[in-house]
Scaffold this motif. Structure first.
Motif, short mmCIF file in Angstrom:
data_model
loop_
_atom_site.label_atom_id
_atom_site.label_comp_id
_atom_site.label_asym_id
_atom_site.label_seq_id
_atom_site.Cartn_x
_atom_site.Cartn_y
_atom_site.Cartn_z
N ILE A 143 29.69 80.66 118.87
CA ILE A 143 29.19 79.77 120.08
C ILE A 143 30.46 79.46 120.65
CG2 ILE A 143 28.12 77.82 120.97
CD1 ILE A 143 26.09 77.93 118.71
N THR B 210 29.62 71.20 118.13
CA THR B 210 29.19 71.25 116.84
C THR B 210 27.70 71.34 116.81
OG1 THR B 210 30.96 69.59 115.96
CG2 THR B 210 29.05 69.96 114.49
N TYR B 211 27.27 72.49 116.09
CA TYR B 211 26.12 72.84 116.42
C TYR B 211 25.19 73.32 114.90
CZ TYR B 211 27.83 73.88 120.78
OH TYR B 211 28.28 73.85 122.16
N THR B 212 23.99 73.14 114.72
CA THR B 212 23.08 73.43 113.65
C THR B 212 22.26 74.63 114.39
OG1 THR B 212 22.99 71.29 112.70
CG2 THR B 212 21.12 72.96 112.19
N VAL B 213 22.30 75.82 113.73
CA VAL B 213 21.81 77.24 114.26
C VAL B 213 20.81 77.53 113.12
CG1 VAL B 213 22.13 79.49 114.81
CG2 VAL B 213 23.97 77.68 115.33
N THR C 224 18.34 71.17 122.29
CA THR C 224 18.24 72.50 121.66
C THR C 224 18.05 73.81 122.61
OG1 THR C 224 17.36 71.55 119.78
CG2 THR C 224 16.90 73.67 119.82
N GLN D 121 30.20 80.40 113.60
CA GLN D 121 29.02 79.40 113.19
C GLN D 121 28.49 80.28 111.99
OE1 GLN D 121 28.43 76.60 114.96
NE2 GLN D 121 30.07 77.33 116.25
N ILE E 43 19.56 76.55 118.58
CA ILE E 43 20.78 76.13 118.55
C ILE E 43 20.61 74.47 118.91
CG2 ILE E 43 23.21 76.16 119.50
CD1 ILE E 43 21.17 79.35 120.14
N THR E 44 20.91 73.69 118.09
CA THR E 44 21.07 72.39 118.31
C THR E 44 22.28 71.77 118.19
OG1 THR E 44 18.62 72.07 117.46
CG2 THR E 44 20.09 69.91 117.60
N LYS E 45 22.61 71.05 119.21
CA LYS E 45 23.92 70.37 119.50
C LYS E 45 23.97 69.01 118.91
CE LYS E 45 27.69 69.21 122.56
NZ LYS E 45 28.21 68.83 124.04
N THR E 46 24.85 68.94 117.95
CA THR E 46 24.77 67.58 116.84
C THR E 46 26.10 66.65 117.22
OG1 THR E 46 25.93 68.86 115.16
CG2 THR E 46 23.50 68.84 115.13
N ASN F 215 29.10 74.19 125.05
CA ASN F 215 29.42 72.65 125.01
C ASN F 215 29.24 71.75 126.23
OD1 ASN F 215 30.38 70.82 123.09
ND2 ASN F 215 32.41 70.91 124.37
#
Length: 129
Positions: free
Chosen positions: A81, A118-121, A60, A86, A111-114, A52
């Motif tokens: 993470i 907070t992430y989309t994996v 990403t 997650q 891993i994209t930090k949104t 983070n």
């Protein structure tokens, strides 16, 4: 780029029940000893640096864990993470429920930090035998 190479971090052991994957040591980590248990991957930038704190929103990071299985197969059961659980989106829509015996399983994670912490994996498991 004309030619780009990523150094792999060769780990002469099997994953412990919690596999600490420090991205600063290399985005590709190859565990060369046969697994003996299922494991949780905990991603962090380094032992004292959070993902983070390194990633900006919209960044990403892509990593790969190469896991060696002997005649008994084990697999990743959870992903954290910075120590926070997650829920990855798995290729094909279903998380793995087993590893692959006598193979190298490659877990690829994008891993994209949104937002903050907070992430989309996006995750996939590929068997190499």
């Amino acid at each position: 780029f004309t030619n780009l190479a990523e150094s792999a971090n060769l780990v002469a052991s099997a994953p412990a029940s919690t596999l600490s994957f420090y991205v600063s040591a290399g985005a590709v980590q190859y565990f060369t000893a046969n697994t003996a248990n299922n494991w949780t991957i905990n991603l962090a930038w380094a032992s004292s640096t959070l993902m983070n704190n390194v990633m900006s929103v919209g960044d990403t990071v892509t990593v790969a864990a190469l896991i060696t299985n002997g005649s008994s197969a084990y697999y990743e059961t959870a992903l954290n993470i910075d120590g926070v659980a997650q829920t990855p989106k798995w290729q094909g829509g279903t998380a793995p429920t087993a590893g692959n015996a006598s193979a190298i399983d490659v877990y690829s994670l994008a891993i994209t930090k949104t937002a903050s912490a907070t992430y989309t994996v996006l995750a996939s498991l590929t068997k190499f035998a």
